[in-house]
Scaffold this active site. Structure first.
Site, mmCIF file in Angstrom:
data_model
loop_
_atom_site.group_PDB
_atom_site.id
_atom_site.type_symbol
_atom_site.label_atom_id
_atom_site.label_comp_id
_atom_site.label_asym_id
_atom_site.label_seq_id
_atom_site.Cartn_x
_atom_site.Cartn_y
_atom_site.Cartn_z
ATOM 1 N N HIS A 114 0.819 -1.222 0.000
ATOM 2 C CA HIS A 114 0.000 0.000 0.000
ATOM 3 C C HIS A 114 0.847 1.263 0.000
ATOM 4 O O HIS A 114 0.311 2.357 0.067
ATOM 5 C CB HIS A 114 -0.931 0.045 1.213
ATOM 6 N N ASP A 215 34.356 -31.268 14.589
ATOM 7 C CA ASP A 215 34.543 -32.563 13.933
ATOM 8 C C ASP A 215 35.623 -32.545 12.857
ATOM 9 O O ASP A 215 35.345 -32.347 11.678
ATOM 10 C CB ASP A 215 33.202 -33.018 13.339
ATOM 11 N N HIS A 218 35.809 -36.552 10.890
ATOM 12 C CA HIS A 218 35.157 -37.048 9.677
ATOM 13 C C HIS A 218 36.034 -36.939 8.439
ATOM 14 O O HIS A 218 35.824 -37.640 7.461
ATOM 15 C CB HIS A 218 33.841 -36.294 9.435
ATOM 16 N N HIS A 223 36.214 -37.208 3.454
ATOM 17 C CA HIS A 223 36.907 -36.467 2.390
ATOM 18 C C HIS A 223 38.089 -37.244 1.815
ATOM 19 O O HIS A 223 39.003 -36.661 1.237
ATOM 20 C CB HIS A 223 37.373 -35.105 2.920
ATOM 21 N N ASP A 368 30.177 -33.292 2.651
ATOM 22 C CA ASP A 368 29.538 -32.993 3.936
ATOM 23 C C ASP A 368 28.023 -32.979 3.808
ATOM 24 O O ASP A 368 27.309 -33.577 4.608
ATOM 25 C CB ASP A 368 30.020 -31.630 4.461
HETATM 26 S S1 FES Z 1 1.817 -0.646 3.144
HETATM 27 FE FE1 FES Z 1 0.319 -2.134 3.509
HETATM 28 S S2 FES Z 1 1.463 -3.892 3.980
HETATM 29 FE FE2 FES Z 1 2.926 -2.377 3.676
HETATM 30 FE FE LIG Z 2 33.893 -31.780 5.936
#
Ligand code: FES
Ligand SMILES: [Fe+2]
Length: 448
Positions: A114, A215, A218, A223, A368
């Protein structure tokens, strides 16, 4: 007490049953349960310092980025006086997202619904057909909702929804010393290079946060294939060899950090690094040593600042935020950082190398993510969900340190994951913010 707070309090016995951090036992429902996730959003993400942006993303007045604090969308804006403010990205009229861009520069934010408009300092400044509101709406009371606490550390801007949170430096504690090994290598500090790499992983945010805290274990299995590739041209060099000699730090605030010191004067990823980066590392060696000491210069590391801000540093300088989206989904935001005074070709080479290894489809990153998604899928089945998991590596083999506010242990261990869950449980089961000194006492009294 609100119904939500009461609900959270009633959950405490269940949480204590699911999380036994002192003995390293975790119930899988902490990764799957919607009610637990909802309490996390209030009691963890509503009360912790959360990373918002770096100064280099907001050089001028009016520069902004949009991000999330937990699930909440926020706008982070540089003010005319150089300070930074953050606001809920929510129009106060009917809740529309007031800024729909990722980043930009604006003197005002105008809602697309609005047309209410807000200045960069959050004040409500315009309402179309304002006669309808004359004598009814006090514009001064309807500005954007401001994040009450904003503080920075070495250009990293954090925000917190809890007005009573202790200062950022206090909450960080000694993790700052370790973070400096990555951020304070140059008197110019760091800057971010390239954009933010964002992707979603169908897994709970804690899998990633814990892994980066604790960790290193792992890497030997997960890897293995990229590491074999790295050593393919140099059979005498095993990139994992040095990592066993490292250490881990677990903070009373739930942060974790692990590192090793490369035995040789070369980063673990040297086999893949472009010459421009090897030369830069060589050229800056003496100055960086002078600035932060030899040990911190050679640290190759991983870390997490509780709850969801992590980083890696070796020849792969990346920061990342694990944004929770639902119990079984996170959105990763990965940033590449470089010394702000590095030459442009070096900055670009670090960016490329980090994308190659830890981008969304990076050599290591995919390994990962695949693990976390597979675990999360497993946890959909009822028997799996009731079966505890083990976080006991190095239990009882860690000690306090006279130089540190936390505990120190071997890099291959799960101490910092236990520390992460210790802090998690403490926040989740307290309506009032738990006092840090109590946390420290609890930590010292713990089984370790
Ligand atoms: S102006 Fe109406 S929701 Fe932002
Ligand atoms: Fe990793």
């Amino acid at each position: 007490m609100t119904p939500r707070a009461q609900h959270a309090d009633e959950m405490t016995p269940d949480l204590q049953r699911l999380v036994d951090a002192e003995h390293g036992l975790i119930g899988p429902e902490v990764y799957t349960d919607q009610a637990i996730f909802d309490v996390e959003m209030e009691r963890i993400f509503g009360r912790s310092w959360l990373f918002l942006a770096h100064d280099s993303q907001l050089p001028k007045a009016g520069d902004y980025v949009t991000t999330y604090m937990g699930l909440d969308p926020v706008i982070v804006v540089r003010q005319r006086d150089g300070s930074v403010k953050a606001f809920l990205n929510m129009c106060r009229h009917r809740g529309m997202r007031v800024c729909r861009e990722d980043e930009g520069n604006a003197r005002a934010f105008t809602c697309k619904y609005h047309g209410w408009s807000y200045a960069a300092d959050g004040r409500l400044t315009g309402m179309p057909l304002k006669d309808q509101y004359e004598g009814i709406v006090d514009k001064a009371a309807w500005g954007l909702k401001q994040v009450p606490r904003i503080e920075s550390y070495r250009g990293l801007i954090f925000g917190c929804f809890d007005e009573d949170v202790p200062p950022l430096a206090e909450e960080m504690g000694d993790i700052a010393y370790y973070l400096d090994a990555s951020l304070d290598r140059s008197p110019a500090g760091i800057e971010f290079v390239g954009g933010i790499i964002k992707w979603r992983i169908r897994a709970n945010w804690k899998f990633a946060a814990e892994q980066f805290a604790s960790d290193m274990y792992h890497t030997y299995t997960t890897h293995k294939s990229p590491y074999s590739l790295l050593s393919a041209d140099d059979l005498d060099h095993d990139p994992l060899k040095d990592t066993i000699h490292g250490h881990q730090y677990s903070s009373p605030h739930g942060h974790g950090f692990g590192w090793w010191i490369a035995e040789e004067e070369r980063p673990s990823d040297a086999a893949l690094l472009p010459t421009v980066l090897l030369r830069y590392i060589e050229k800056t060696r003496a100055a960086v040593t002078e600035r932060i000491g030899d040990d911190r210069r050679r640290m190759e590391s991983h870390g997490t600042i509780f709850p969801n801000f992590s980083w890696l540093y070796s020849s792969i300088p990346t920061l990342r935020v694990w944004h929770p989206k639902s119990p079984d989904e996170m959105e990763v935001w990965a940033y590449v950082f470089v010394d702000a005074d590095a030459p442009d070709d070096v900055k670009d080479a670090f960016r490329r190398f980090t994308v190659l290894t830890f981008g969304a489809s990076g050599l290591y990153e995919q390994d990962d993510g695949e693990n976390w998604v597979t675990i999360q899928n497993n946890l959909t089945s009822p028997q799996v969900r009731k079966t505890p998991m083990n976080l006991q590596s190095s239990l009882g083999r860690n000690g306090s340190s006279p130089d540190s506010d936390g505990r120190m242990g071997p890099v291959i261990g799960e101490m910092a994951s236990r520390g992460f869950f210790h802090r998690w449980l403490s926040l989740m089961s307290s309506r009032d913010r738990p006092q840090t000194h109590n946390l420290e006492e609890a930590m010292i009294d713990a089984a370790e």
